[in-house]
Design a protein around this motif. Structure first.
Motif, PDB file in Angstrom:
ATOM      1  N   VAL A 331     100.492  29.575  36.600  1.00  0.00           N
ATOM      2  CA  VAL A 331     100.853  30.926  37.035  1.00  0.00           C
ATOM      3  C   VAL A 331      99.606  31.721  37.401  1.00  0.00           C
ATOM      4  N   SER A 332      98.566  31.625  36.596  1.00  0.00           N
ATOM      5  CA  SER A 332      97.342  32.385  36.848  1.00  0.00           C
ATOM      6  C   SER A 332      96.685  31.966  38.164  1.00  0.00           C
ATOM      7  N   SER A 333      96.487  30.670  38.333  1.00  0.00           N
ATOM      8  CA  SER A 333      95.787  30.177  39.525  1.00  0.00           C
ATOM      9  C   SER A 333      96.563  30.471  40.798  1.00  0.00           C
ATOM     10  N   LEU A 334      97.865  30.238  40.766  1.00  0.00           N
ATOM     11  CA  LEU A 334      98.664  30.447  41.978  1.00  0.00           C
ATOM     12  C   LEU A 334      98.751  31.925  42.342  1.00  0.00           C
ATOM     13  N   SER A 335      98.862  32.792  41.354  1.00  0.00           N
ATOM     14  CA  SER A 335      98.930  34.229  41.651  1.00  0.00           C
ATOM     15  C   SER A 335      97.650  34.713  42.314  1.00  0.00           C
ATOM     16  N   LEU A 336      96.510  34.193  41.868  1.00  0.00           N
ATOM     17  CA  LEU A 336      95.241  34.583  42.482  1.00  0.00           C
ATOM     18  C   LEU A 336      95.127  34.053  43.909  1.00  0.00           C
ATOM     19  N   ALA A 337      95.589  32.828  44.143  1.00  0.00           N
ATOM     20  CA  ALA A 337      95.533  32.261  45.488  1.00  0.00           C
ATOM     21  C   ALA A 337      96.408  33.056  46.457  1.00  0.00           C
ATOM     22  N   ILE A 338      97.593  33.447  46.015  1.00  0.00           N
ATOM     23  CA  ILE A 338      98.488  34.251  46.862  1.00  0.00           C
ATOM     24  C   ILE A 338      97.864  35.620  47.137  1.00  0.00           C
ATOM     25  N   SER A 339      97.238  36.224  46.125  1.00  0.00           N
ATOM     26  CA  SER A 339      96.571  37.512  46.313  1.00  0.00           C
ATOM     27  C   SER A 339      95.467  37.413  47.352  1.00  0.00           C
ATOM     28  N   ALA A 340      94.707  36.320  47.309  1.00  0.00           N
ATOM     29  CA  ALA A 340      93.625  36.128  48.275  1.00  0.00           C
ATOM     30  C   ALA A 340      94.174  36.033  49.688  1.00  0.00           C
ATOM     31  N   ALA A 341      95.272  35.297  49.860  1.00  0.00           N
ATOM     32  CA  ALA A 341      95.873  35.166  51.189  1.00  0.00           C
ATOM     33  C   ALA A 341      96.382  36.514  51.700  1.00  0.00           C
ATOM     34  N   ALA A 342      96.989  37.306  50.821  1.00  0.00           N
ATOM     35  CA  ALA A 342      97.499  38.614  51.227  1.00  0.00           C
ATOM     36  C   ALA A 342      96.364  39.540  51.661  1.00  0.00           C
ATOM     37  N   LEU A 343      95.272  39.530  50.930  1.00  0.00           N
ATOM     38  CA  LEU A 343      94.131  40.375  51.297  1.00  0.00           C
ATOM     39  C   LEU A 343      93.512  39.924  52.615  1.00  0.00           C
ATOM     40  N   GLY A 344      93.488  38.615  52.837  1.00  0.00           N
ATOM     41  CA  GLY A 344      92.971  38.112  54.106  1.00  0.00           C
ATOM     42  C   GLY A 344      93.776  38.623  55.286  1.00  0.00           C
ATOM     43  N   TYR A 345      95.085  38.725  55.114  1.00  0.00           N
ATOM     44  CA  TYR A 345      95.934  39.263  56.184  1.00  0.00           C
ATOM     45  C   TYR A 345      95.691  40.759  56.375  1.00  0.00           C
ATOM     46  N   LEU A 346      95.632  41.494  55.273  1.00  0.00           N
ATOM     47  CA  LEU A 346      95.478  42.947  55.351  1.00  0.00           C
ATOM     48  C   LEU A 346      94.134  43.356  55.939  1.00  0.00           C
ATOM     49  N   ALA A 347      93.125  42.496  55.811  1.00  0.00           N
ATOM     50  CA  ALA A 347      91.802  42.834  56.336  1.00  0.00           C
ATOM     51  C   ALA A 347      91.834  43.095  57.835  1.00  0.00           C
ATOM     52  N   PHE A 348      92.763  42.461  58.547  1.00  0.00           N
ATOM     53  CA  PHE A 348      92.802  42.599  60.004  1.00  0.00           C
ATOM     54  C   PHE A 348      94.124  43.173  60.495  1.00  0.00           C
ATOM     55  N   ALA A 349      94.921  43.726  59.581  1.00  0.00           N
ATOM     56  CA  ALA A 349      96.205  44.312  59.963  1.00  0.00           C
ATOM     57  C   ALA A 349      96.000  45.710  60.549  1.00  0.00           C
ATOM     58  N   ASP A 350      96.949  46.137  61.358  1.00  0.00           N
ATOM     59  CA  ASP A 350      96.908  47.459  61.983  1.00  0.00           C
ATOM     60  C   ASP A 350      97.700  48.430  61.111  1.00  0.00           C
ATOM     61  N   PHE A 351      97.012  49.259  60.343  1.00  0.00           N
ATOM     62  CA  PHE A 351      97.678  50.203  59.446  1.00  0.00           C
ATOM     63  C   PHE A 351      98.278  51.379  60.209  1.00  0.00           C
ATOM     64  N   ASP A 352      97.815  51.589  61.435  1.00  0.00           N
ATOM     65  CA  ASP A 352      98.349  52.697  62.226  1.00  0.00           C
ATOM     66  C   ASP A 352      99.742  52.370  62.759  1.00  0.00           C
ATOM     67  N   ALA A 353     100.028  51.078  62.939  1.00  0.00           N
ATOM     68  CA  ALA A 353     101.357  50.621  63.361  1.00  0.00           C
ATOM     69  C   ALA A 353     101.760  49.484  62.430  1.00  0.00           C
ATOM     70  N   PRO A 354     102.096  49.789  61.184  1.00  0.00           N
ATOM     71  CA  PRO A 354     102.280  48.746  60.167  1.00  0.00           C
ATOM     72  C   PRO A 354     103.527  47.898  60.340  1.00  0.00           C
ATOM     73  N   GLY A 355     104.580  48.460  60.959  1.00  0.00           N
ATOM     74  CA  GLY A 355     105.827  47.712  61.071  1.00  0.00           C
ATOM     75  C   GLY A 355     106.354  47.332  59.698  1.00  0.00           C
ATOM     76  N   LEU A 356     106.986  46.170  59.613  1.00  0.00           N
ATOM     77  CA  LEU A 356     107.483  45.673  58.335  1.00  0.00           C
ATOM     78  C   LEU A 356     106.505  44.720  57.667  1.00  0.00           C
ATOM     79  N   ALA A 357     105.602  44.157  58.461  1.00  0.00           N
ATOM     80  CA  ALA A 357     104.710  43.133  57.931  1.00  0.00           C
ATOM     81  C   ALA A 357     103.741  43.699  56.896  1.00  0.00           C
ATOM     82  N   VAL A 358     103.096  44.827  57.216  1.00  0.00           N
ATOM     83  CA  VAL A 358     102.103  45.372  56.293  1.00  0.00           C
ATOM     84  C   VAL A 358     102.727  45.786  54.955  1.00  0.00           C
ATOM     85  N   PRO A 359     103.834  46.545  54.930  1.00  0.00           N
ATOM     86  CA  PRO A 359     104.452  46.850  53.633  1.00  0.00           C
ATOM     87  C   PRO A 359     104.861  45.598  52.858  1.00  0.00           C
TER      88      PRO A 359
END
Length: 506
Positions: A331-359
């Motif tokens: 549980v610990s390792s997988l939760s951290l890996a998923i968190s890393a992937a989510a942050l990688g996406y958010l780093a280049f997401a458009d917060f000005d037009a978030p749509g449904l993906a960013v939330p």
């Protein structure tokens, strides 16, 4: 469970209510940073101290306060801590300068340090059954995440109608509610540890941690000459070494260093420190991006961040269930890996037009981090017997507070360096003003207020562009750090650990 405490669930309610104001205070301030920066004309260095003096000082106080609670009783220390926290909140609310606010935050740290060790220690001693304990810790994690969730939203709503000090004043009615509830529900009779409280050891530990952290902060930020920063850092290490020697030579140590012989406990502490540091830094960065760059009001910024916090609020019970079913390691390792992937996406997401993906990705991030943090609590509390629950709770709380403080410091310094290199100031801006504007986007806004309308607008536009790039670099770096941490935790935890059976995990 014939020996189970019949009031255990009521006791859990009491300590969760005591814990709630602390977590609200830790996140509600993030949304108020732009407002208090301009109201107090605080420099970037002062803003960093306003934010992280609370967790950093608390980190030094937690173990001594936890030991004091063992000597005089958790109930007494908890109630005193709640009273101190309420008074300090009033002092912070009416601060008229940055140094005043920093001093008030120091008193808040004292109150928080009196409360935190008692909470986890009481849970560990109250719940002997491993599955009930996992559920109780999950519920405790839910309260923590829920407090963090409503913190930015409450802060945004308050700043929409009141001055920045209202984010601290909200703690006063919370204390008025929590104090009598805790006074009624917590048992007046409890076992205490005999012996005196070693104030000399406590002062050595506090001084060592503060010196160590200040040396790291000053060295990273470049706020002091490097020889001075290294000297303070060295003094901190020497004091901590003296403290460790005291613990090994005395018959009644303040901190049982044998706790660190449990690999699962060490892994849980590393995970708690790194993950909470990343979460605190990400929250602060998002709050600044939304308000400074996208021109959202504090309330709008709080609403935007609801998915990450709301999802985190349900992560506690989920973590308890998954840890019982699949083991803490997975549980610990997988939760951290998923968190890393989510942050990688958010780093280049458009917060000005978030749509449904960013939330949606924000929600995934909040859920994964919450599960990871609760799993670290389960690992730590399951690695020791009940008699050492208070000490383990102090160590975990120290990891949380130290991780928060160092995480904010790292993100703040990193942000300042990247922002300063990316900012292109207007050509006609005087060098002293350009130098100050390059320290942070908050400083850019302060400097812009001193310029003509055209110059100010050009500087703010340049600051927004520079901070957007800084934001992407920060989140990408954080994603890499959490990805590496997932591998480290997987190795440290060794094999799958049965919850509550620490004797068989080492």
């Amino acid at each position: 469970m014939p020996n189970a405490n019949p009031r255990r669930w009521l006791i859990l309610i009491a300590v969760m209510l005591a814990f709630l104001p602390i977590v609200i205070d830790m996140t509600i301030l993030h949304i108020a940073v732009p407002s208090l920066t301009q109201a107090l004309a605080a420099s970037s260095t002062e803003v960093l101290w306003i934010i992280d003096i609370y967790p950093l000082l608390m980190a030094g106080l937690l173990v001594p306060m936890g030991t004091l609670a063992d000597r005089v009783g958790n109930r007494r220390i908890l109630l005193c801590g709640l009273a101190v926290f309420g008074v300090a909140s009033m002092l912070a609310a009416f601060a008229t300068s940055a140094p005043w606010l920093i001093a008030a935050r120091m008193v808040l740290a004292l109150g928080g340090a009196m409360i935190m060790p008692c909470v986890l220690g009481i849970i560990r001693r109250t719940f002997d059954d491993e599955r009930e304990r996992a559920l109780a810790l999950g519920m405790w994690g839910t309260v923590g995440a829920a407090g963090a969730a409503v913190g930015p939203l409450i802060g945004g709503a308050l700043l929409e109608h009141f001055w920045w000090g209202s984010v601290f004043l909200i703690n006063v009615p919370l204390m008025a509610l929590v104090l009598p509830v805790a006074w009624l529900l917590l048992s007046r009779t409890e076992a205490t540890t005999p012996g005196h409280w070693a104030i000399g050891q406590a002062l050595t530990l506090i001084a060592g941690i503060i010196a160590l952290v200040y040396g790291l902060k000053a060295g990273m930020a470049g706020t002091q000459p490097l020889p001075l920063a290294l000297g303070v850092l060295g003094a901190g290490l020497v004091l901590l070494a003296v403290f460790a020697r005291q613990q090994l030579r005395t018959a009644t140590p303040m901190l049982d260093l044998s706790l660190f012989s449990h690999p699962v406990l060490v892994a849980g502490l590393v995970m708690a420190l790194m993950t909470i540091g990343a979460l605190a830094g990400v929250e602060l960065t998002l709050a600044m991006e939304l308000q400074y760059v996208l021109d959202k009001t504090p309330l709008q910024a709080g609403v935007f961040m609801i998915p990450i916090m709301a999802a985190a609020a349900v992560g506690g019970p989920v973590a308890g269930y998954l840890s019982n079913r699949f083991g803490v390691r997975a549980v610990s390792s997988l939760s951290l890996a998923i968190s890393a992937a989510a942050l990688g996406y958010l780093a280049f997401a458009d917060f000005d037009a978030p749509g449904l993906a960013v939330p949606a990705v924000l929600a995934v991030l909040g859920l994964a981090l919450s599960i990871g943090l609760t799993a670290s609590s389960i690992a730590i509390m399951s690695a020791v017997e009940a008699s050492k629950g208070g000490a383990a709770g102090s160590l975990e709380a120290t990891a949380y507070e130290l991780g928060t403080g160092l995480g904010i410091t790292f993100f703040g310094v990193f942000m300042s360096r990247v922002y300063g290199h990316r900012l292109i100031t207007p050509a006609d801006l005087p060098p002293p003003l350009a130098q100050r504007a390059a320290q942070s986007i908050g400083d850019s806004y302060v400097v812009a207020g001193e310029l003509t309308q055209g110059q100010g607008r050009a500087l703010i536009d340049a600051g927004k562009a520079a901070f957007s790039t800084t934001h992407s670099v920060l989140l990408s770096t954080c994603a890499v750090m959490l990805g590496l941490l997932a591998l480290v935790i997987f190795v440290l935890m060794g094999r799958q650990v049965p919850v509550g059976n620490s004797a068989r995990s080492d």
